[in-house]
Write a protein that holds these residues in place. Structure first.
Motif, PDB file in Angstrom:
ATOM      1  N   LEU A 169      81.771  79.795  32.425  1.00  0.00           N
ATOM      2  CA  LEU A 169      80.447  79.307  32.799  1.00  0.00           C
ATOM      3  C   LEU A 169      79.496  79.413  31.610  1.00  0.00           C
ATOM      4  O   LEU A 169      78.725  78.491  31.337  1.00  0.00           O
ATOM      5  N   TRP A 194      84.609  77.699  36.583  1.00  0.00           N
ATOM      6  CA  TRP A 194      83.459  78.572  36.366  1.00  0.00           C
ATOM      7  C   TRP A 194      83.482  79.749  37.333  1.00  0.00           C
ATOM      8  O   TRP A 194      83.095  80.866  36.985  1.00  0.00           O
ATOM      9  N   ARG A 232      83.827  71.701  42.918  1.00  0.00           N
ATOM     10  CA  ARG A 232      83.365  71.394  41.568  1.00  0.00           C
ATOM     11  C   ARG A 232      83.235  72.676  40.748  1.00  0.00           C
ATOM     12  O   ARG A 232      82.862  73.721  41.262  1.00  0.00           O
ATOM     13  N   ARG A 233      83.550  72.564  39.485  1.00  0.00           N
ATOM     14  CA  ARG A 233      83.421  73.694  38.553  1.00  0.00           C
ATOM     15  C   ARG A 233      84.204  74.917  39.027  1.00  0.00           C
ATOM     16  O   ARG A 233      83.729  76.062  38.914  1.00  0.00           O
TER      17      ARG A 233
END
Length: 320
Positions: free
Chosen positions: A41, A34, A30-31
């Motif tokens: 982010l 980022w 996930r992410r």
């Protein structure tokens, strides 16, 4: 360093995930963007300050591998939870930064999708060694990483270079062969991952290689030659006590949920819960070769947690 894309991270991270080397750590999927770029982010961030704090042990972590009736806990987890200590210090630094120079800040300590080790290398704090952990010429391997994201434009330090040379001690010492190649880690074979992140039974082919390690593993860090420059932890809260300094396996196996939470209150160990921890303890009992520990394991063969019961039956079989 300037907040922006981290060189090499997108390719390495996505390959790591594509090959499934992150095991059950689905949160890494996930992410991803980022982790690849700090400015994604927090788009307002212009600079990132990365700091390290030593938790250097005053003992040799490898010396206790022969303590067959004792549990070996990673050096970083023997004291108070570092998340709380480091984050408070970063917030104090951030407040000073705002009061002195203005701007805004966000602080991170190992709990957000931040690629801390590549970030630290880009900031000049250290370099990712062949074991993929950060190594510093000033602090060796024994330190926590924290970062302060800020909207201030700060002058960037030069990135650190790799100083591993031809050394491969960290690769050769790994008991489970968790390094497919230098600078690559397969978490699914890493004892730190298996004892902390992995839920459910551990592959039987790996249980016997875990020895008496019941929370984490320090082997690849402990053999690094750069640790000759390491310093012991200045904050006594990182030091252990009777709860974590080579505790008796028999005593730990007897912990119920309430006793586990009470014993490890304020410790990072509490995060994995009683079931996973006692599972690890039972693997260590099975590896001990000590016959008098067999009744201890026998008493947990019908535990309400099926993973604990499975580990207990395995330990009994090993000692039988």
């Amino acid at each position: 360093m300037r907040a922006g894309p981290l060189e090499g991270v997108p390719e390495n991270l996505r390959q790591f995930l594509a090959e499934g080397r992150h095991g059950q750590m689905e949160w890494m999927e996930r992410r991803v963007e980022w982790r690849e770029d700090p400015s994604v982010l927090w788009p307002e961030a212009k600079s990132v300050i990365v700091l390290g704090e030593s938790y250097g042990p005053e003992f040799d972590p490898l010396a206790a591998l022969g303590e067959r009736e004792k549990g070996l806990i990673s050096a970083y987890a023997r004291g108070r939870d570092y998340h709380d200590i480091v984050k408070k210090r970063l917030k104090r630094l951030g407040r000073w930064l705002i009061e002195t120079y203005g701007g805004e800040i966000k602080v991170f300590v190992d709990t957000a999708p931040v690629a801390e080790k590549p970030l630290a290398q880009a900031a000049g704090l250290g370099w990712q060694g062949k074991h993929t952990n950060l190594v510093s010429r000033d602090m060796g391997s024994w330190f926590f990483i924290g970062s302060v994201f800020t909207t201030l434009e700060l002058e960037a330090d030069p990135a650190e270079e790799d100083h591993c040379g031809g050394c491969r001690r960290c690769l050769d010492v790994c008991p489970t062969g968790a390094f497919p190649a230098p600078y690559q880690l397969d978490a699914r074979r890493c004892i730190s991952y298996l004892t902390i992140e992995h839920a459910g039974p551990v592959d039987e082919a790996l249980r016997g290689l875990m020895g008496n390690r019941i929370y984490g593993c320090d082997d690849c860090l402990a053999v690094c030659p750069w640790n000759k420059f390491a310093v012991e932890a200045a904050d006594m809260r990182y030091r252990g006590g009777i709860e974590t300094d080579l505790p008796d396996l028999a005593e730990l196996a007897g912990l119920d949920d309430a006793a586990f939470r009470a014993r490890f209150s304020g410790s990072p160990i509490k995060r994995i819960g009683r079931g996973r921890f006692v599972r690890n303890v039972l693997y260590a009992i099975g590896n001990s070769g000590v016959a008098r520990l067999r009744p201890v394991a026998q008493g947990l063969c019908e535990d309400s947690d099926p993973v604990v019961a499975d580990a207990a039956r395995w330990a009994v079989a090993q000692l039988g």
